[in-house]
Write a protein that holds these residues in place. Structure first.
Motif, PDB file in Angstrom:
ATOM      1  N   CYS A  99      -5.679  16.979  17.039  1.00  0.00           N
ATOM      2  CA  CYS A  99      -6.658  16.147  18.075  1.00  0.00           C
ATOM      3  C   CYS A  99      -4.976  15.532  18.931  1.00  0.00           C
ATOM      4  O   CYS A  99      -6.241  14.941  21.035  1.00  0.00           O
ATOM      5  CB  CYS A  99      -6.616  14.719  16.950  1.00  0.00           C
ATOM      6  SG  CYS A  99      -7.345  14.257  16.416  1.00  0.00           S
ATOM      7  N   ILE A 133       0.652  13.488   9.533  1.00  0.00           N
ATOM      8  CA  ILE A 133       0.489  13.451  11.275  1.00  0.00           C
ATOM      9  C   ILE A 133       0.584  14.701  11.703  1.00  0.00           C
ATOM     10  O   ILE A 133       0.461  14.705  12.933  1.00  0.00           O
ATOM     11  CB  ILE A 133       2.404  11.980  11.581  1.00  0.00           C
ATOM     12  CG1 ILE A 133       1.379  10.563  11.591  1.00  0.00           C
ATOM     13  CG2 ILE A 133       2.226  12.261  13.131  1.00  0.00           C
ATOM     14  CD1 ILE A 133       2.669   9.719  11.491  1.00  0.00           C
ATOM     15  N   GLU A 134       1.514  15.612  11.777  1.00  0.00           N
ATOM     16  CA  GLU A 134       1.644  16.514  12.506  1.00  0.00           C
ATOM     17  C   GLU A 134       0.616  17.314  11.857  1.00  0.00           C
ATOM     18  O   GLU A 134      -0.085  17.818  13.385  1.00  0.00           O
ATOM     19  CB  GLU A 134       2.596  17.603  12.040  1.00  0.00           C
ATOM     20  CG  GLU A 134       4.013  17.029  12.587  1.00  0.00           C
ATOM     21  CD  GLU A 134       4.026  16.794  13.504  1.00  0.00           C
ATOM     22  OE1 GLU A 134       4.087  17.632  14.568  1.00  0.00           O
ATOM     23  OE2 GLU A 134       5.075  15.527  14.333  1.00  0.00           O
ATOM     24  N   GLY A 157      -2.691  14.537  19.542  1.00  0.00           N
ATOM     25  CA  GLY A 157      -1.830  12.898  19.327  1.00  0.00           C
ATOM     26  C   GLY A 157      -2.268  12.084  18.293  1.00  0.00           C
ATOM     27  O   GLY A 157      -2.501  12.761  17.681  1.00  0.00           O
ATOM     28  N   GLY A 158      -2.251  11.167  18.800  1.00  0.00           N
ATOM     29  CA  GLY A 158      -2.436   9.669  17.258  1.00  0.00           C
ATOM     30  C   GLY A 158      -4.315   9.349  18.276  1.00  0.00           C
ATOM     31  O   GLY A 158      -4.096   8.798  17.318  1.00  0.00           O
ATOM     32  N   HIS A 185      -2.877  15.731  11.879  1.00  0.00           N
ATOM     33  CA  HIS A 185      -3.285  15.060  13.026  1.00  0.00           C
ATOM     34  C   HIS A 185      -2.838  15.858  14.630  1.00  0.00           C
ATOM     35  O   HIS A 185      -3.999  15.517  15.265  1.00  0.00           O
ATOM     36  CB  HIS A 185      -3.570  13.893  12.839  1.00  0.00           C
ATOM     37  CG  HIS A 185      -3.790  12.815  13.336  1.00  0.00           C
ATOM     38  ND1 HIS A 185      -5.790  12.795  12.854  1.00  0.00           N
ATOM     39  CD2 HIS A 185      -4.240  12.005  14.910  1.00  0.00           C
ATOM     40  CE1 HIS A 185      -6.372  12.218  14.120  1.00  0.00           C
ATOM     41  NE2 HIS A 185      -5.461  12.321  14.925  1.00  0.00           N
ATOM     42  N   ARG A 186      -2.114  15.927  14.665  1.00  0.00           N
ATOM     43  CA  ARG A 186      -1.075  16.301  15.896  1.00  0.00           C
ATOM     44  C   ARG A 186      -2.396  17.744  16.318  1.00  0.00           C
ATOM     45  O   ARG A 186      -2.840  17.607  17.451  1.00  0.00           O
ATOM     46  CB  ARG A 186       0.233  16.069  16.438  1.00  0.00           C
ATOM     47  CG  ARG A 186       0.425  15.102  16.188  1.00  0.00           C
ATOM     48  CD  ARG A 186       2.353  15.376  16.281  1.00  0.00           C
ATOM     49  NE  ARG A 186       2.636  13.537  17.399  1.00  0.00           N
ATOM     50  CZ  ARG A 186       3.554  13.000  16.986  1.00  0.00           C
ATOM     51  NH1 ARG A 186       5.144  13.514  15.916  1.00  0.00           N
ATOM     52  NH2 ARG A 186       4.191  11.555  17.200  1.00  0.00           N
TER      53      ARG A 186
END
Length: 325
Positions: free
Chosen positions: A170, A163-164, A172-173, A166-167
């Motif tokens: 991008c 998730i980090e 965020g989500g 990806h953040r």
């Protein structure tokens, strides 16, 4: 239907997190009404609360268009938010043409298994191609995860490292078109992120073994818990209704499989997931983790959790509507 307008710029006092709908549109309407959501020309809304959908609105059920229409109207009006499930992401890839180097027509191959998963959705939209194309565009604008000050939502697994990363890419989500293309290429970070966040941690069965799931699909892997760092056997790690083959459950977890495990500790924020086809009476699966998929489309329950400001899950705050056969 009331002509009452949905108020704009609202501050919410609580959130109603709703699990996998899978085309059970009538049951979704009953669940919203049970939680005192009002229906207006702009869709369902609550004067003090916001709904949060965990994805997998499509596929399998008899009222997919109705379910999508309810959810889309709520998101567009601000009465709800939604993250993507694996079924929406897979539909997006299934219907997106692949670039020439893929040597296939679409990002997600049109194999018999993939076609079977999409069949009900595509049939219900067969006479509404423009509407379906609009929903596909909408799916690409939805996030893979959302985080609030005291809780998080993701469809299958909160992998903090992925998730980090990806953040960082991008912001965020959400994701871009390039991420979608890369997610269809085996071995890429995008493929790993999409798989882990929307489908969880799957481990392979021993070579030559398979299981037939309750929905008739033969699988060579099984779904696992991502909050069980002390598990010592595969049986302790299992998180699905279908049992493991005889003997596998008692086997110690191999080192290479232990490296695939994800830890979500009890000190982390409250986490809500769907995806896992649970049965029985809804309850927390850990003090800070709730799975809200209770097999609605298999005549189970469509489940929500009514979250306020608590920091530990409370069993009495699960609500549901049964799906009528």
């Amino acid at each position: 239907m009331s002509s009452e307008a949905v108020p704009q710029g609202r501050r919410f006092k609580g959130y109603d997190i709703i699990g996998d709908v899978h085309g059970c549109g009538e049951t979704l309407a009953r669940l919203l009404e049970k939680m005192h959501y009002r229906r207006s020309d702009q869709g369902y809304w609550h004067p003090e609360r916001q709904a949060v959908f965990l994805g997998d609105i499509i596929d399998r059920g008899p009222r997919i268009r109705e379910a999508l229409a309810i959810v889309r109207a709520m998101v567009d009006s601000g009465a709800a938010r939604m993250i993507l499930g694996n079924h929406e992401f897979n539909a997006l890839a299934y219907c997106t043409p692949a670039p020439p180097e893929f040597e296939r027509d679409y990002l997600r191959p049109h194999t018999p298994r993939n076609a079977r998963q999409m069949a009900e959705t595509l049939e219900q939209f067969a006479d509404h191609p423009t509407e379906w194309a609009d929903y596909l565009d909408w799916f690409q604008r939805l996030p893979l995860f959302i985080e609030w000050p005291h809780f998080r939502v993701v469809h299958a697994c909160w992998d903090a490292e992925l998730i980090e990363r990806h953040r960082a890419r991008c912001g965020g989500g959400h994701f871009d078109r390039q991420f979608l293309v890369e997610s269809a290429q085996r071995g890429t970070l995008a493929a790993r992120t999409k798989q882990r966040l929307t489908s969880g941690v799957d481990l392979p069965l021993p070579e030559g073994m398979s299981i037939v799931s309750s929905d008739g699909v033969e699988r060579q892997n099984f779904r696992t818990k991502f909050w069980a760092p002390d598990a010592s056997t595969y049986g302790e790690l299992l998180f699905q209704p279908d049992p493991l083959p005889e003997g596998v459950a008692r086997k110690p977890i191999e080192p290479e499989h232990r490296e695939e495990m994800v830890t979500y500790g009890p000190a982390e924020k409250l986490l809500f997931v769907g995806h896992y086809w649970l049965k029985g009476s809804p309850e927390p699966i850990a003090s800070n983790i709730a799975c809200l998929d209770y097999s609605a489309v298999k005549f189970g329950r469509l489940v929500a959790y009514r979250l306020d400001d608590e920091r530990q899950l409370m069993p009495e705050k699960f609500v549901w509507s049964y799906v009528d056969p």
